[in-house]
Design an enzyme around this catalytic site. Structure first.
Site, PDB file in Angstrom:
ATOM      1  N   LYS A 148      11.988  -8.879  17.110  1.00 35.24           N
ATOM      2  CA  LYS A 148      12.463 -10.254  17.250  1.00 35.24           C
ATOM      3  C   LYS A 148      11.760 -11.108  16.208  1.00 35.24           C
ATOM      4  O   LYS A 148      10.729 -10.716  15.654  1.00 35.24           O
ATOM      5  CB  LYS A 148      12.206 -10.789  18.654  1.00 35.24           C
ATOM      6  CG  LYS A 148      10.737 -10.896  19.020  1.00 35.24           C
ATOM      7  CD  LYS A 148      10.569 -11.425  20.421  1.00 35.24           C
ATOM      8  CE  LYS A 148       9.102 -11.564  20.783  1.00 35.24           C
ATOM      9  NZ  LYS A 148       8.915 -12.116  22.106  1.00 35.24           N
TER      10      LYS A 148
ATOM     11  N   ASN B  63       0.835  -1.184   0.000  1.00 33.00           N
ATOM     12  CA  ASN B  63       0.000   0.000   0.000  1.00 33.00           C
ATOM     13  C   ASN B  63       0.885   1.256   0.000  1.00 33.00           C
ATOM     14  O   ASN B  63       2.102   1.174  -0.074  1.00 33.00           O
ATOM     15  CB  ASN B  63      -0.967  -0.033   1.188  1.00 33.00           C
ATOM     16  CG  ASN B  63      -2.289   0.613   0.875  1.00 33.00           C
ATOM     17  OD1 ASN B  63      -2.335   1.716   0.346  1.00 33.00           O
ATOM     18  ND2 ASN B  63      -3.374  -0.081   1.187  1.00 33.00           N
TER      19      ASN B  63
ATOM     20  N   ALA C  13      -1.333  -3.804  13.721  1.00 33.46           N
ATOM     21  CA  ALA C  13      -1.052  -2.389  13.474  1.00 33.46           C
ATOM     22  C   ALA C  13      -0.236  -1.765  14.599  1.00 33.46           C
ATOM     23  O   ALA C  13      -0.444  -2.052  15.773  1.00 33.46           O
ATOM     24  CB  ALA C  13      -2.364  -1.626  13.309  1.00 33.46           C
TER      25      ALA C  13
ATOM     26  N   HIS D  29      23.064   1.194  13.012  1.00 32.95           N
ATOM     27  CA  HIS D  29      24.295   1.888  13.389  1.00 32.95           C
ATOM     28  C   HIS D  29      24.819   1.322  14.695  1.00 32.95           C
ATOM     29  O   HIS D  29      24.052   0.785  15.501  1.00 32.95           O
ATOM     30  CB  HIS D  29      24.028   3.395  13.536  1.00 32.95           C
ATOM     31  CG  HIS D  29      23.506   4.009  12.279  1.00 32.95           C
ATOM     32  ND1 HIS D  29      24.316   4.326  11.231  1.00 32.95           N
ATOM     33  CD2 HIS D  29      22.236   4.307  11.899  1.00 32.95           C
ATOM     34  CE1 HIS D  29      23.579   4.821  10.255  1.00 32.95           C
ATOM     35  NE2 HIS D  29      22.303   4.816  10.639  1.00 32.95           N
TER      36      HIS D  29
END
Length: 135
Positions: free
Chosen positions: A97, A16, A91, A46
């Site tokens: 993980k 989407n 959502a 990072h």
């Protein structure tokens, strides 16, 4: 399978609007997967060390999303994550993980809340028959 430089899409993948792919490493998305609006998939990161970050260091780890996965709106998937086949990611989740196949997982941090079972082929919303509510 469609393949860009670092993004690999299976057949019938639906993405989407307003999705972001930070594809410094490979991102693999399996067949029949649906990705809702505002999803971010990140394959770059990072170092923890402020000294190394100040020098511009970064590293990349691939992301693997299985077949027939539904990733709902506003989900963030972090580097080095594997999401199994047939899984639903709720959502607003932050996927930090690996998530197995055939489950519904959501939250921040994400956790598995339900296994997807054969009953889900017959019922929806806690016991409502799909056959009685076909549009």
């Amino acid at each position: 399978m469609w393949s860009g430089h670092h993004i690999h899409l299976g057949k019938n993948v639906y993405i989407n609007f307003n999705c972001t792919f930070v594809d410094d490493a490979q991102i693999f998305i399996g067949n029949d997967t649906m990705i809702a609006p505002n999803v971010t998939i990140i394959a770059a990161s990072h170092p923890i060390s402020p000294v190394l970050r100040a020098k511009g260091y970064g590293y990349n780890k691939p992301v693997y999303i299985g077949k027939n996965v539904w990733i709902a709106s506003n989900v963030t998937i972090l580097p080095c994550i594997h999401i199994g086949d047939n899984t639903i990611i709720g959502a607003g989740s932050v996927v930090s993980k690996d998530i197995p196949s055939n489950v519904i997982a959501f939250g921040n941090p994400i956790k598995v809340h339900k296994n997807i079972t054969p009953d889900d082929d017959i019922y929806y919303e806690d016991g409502k028959l799909i056959s009685e509510n076909i549009i």
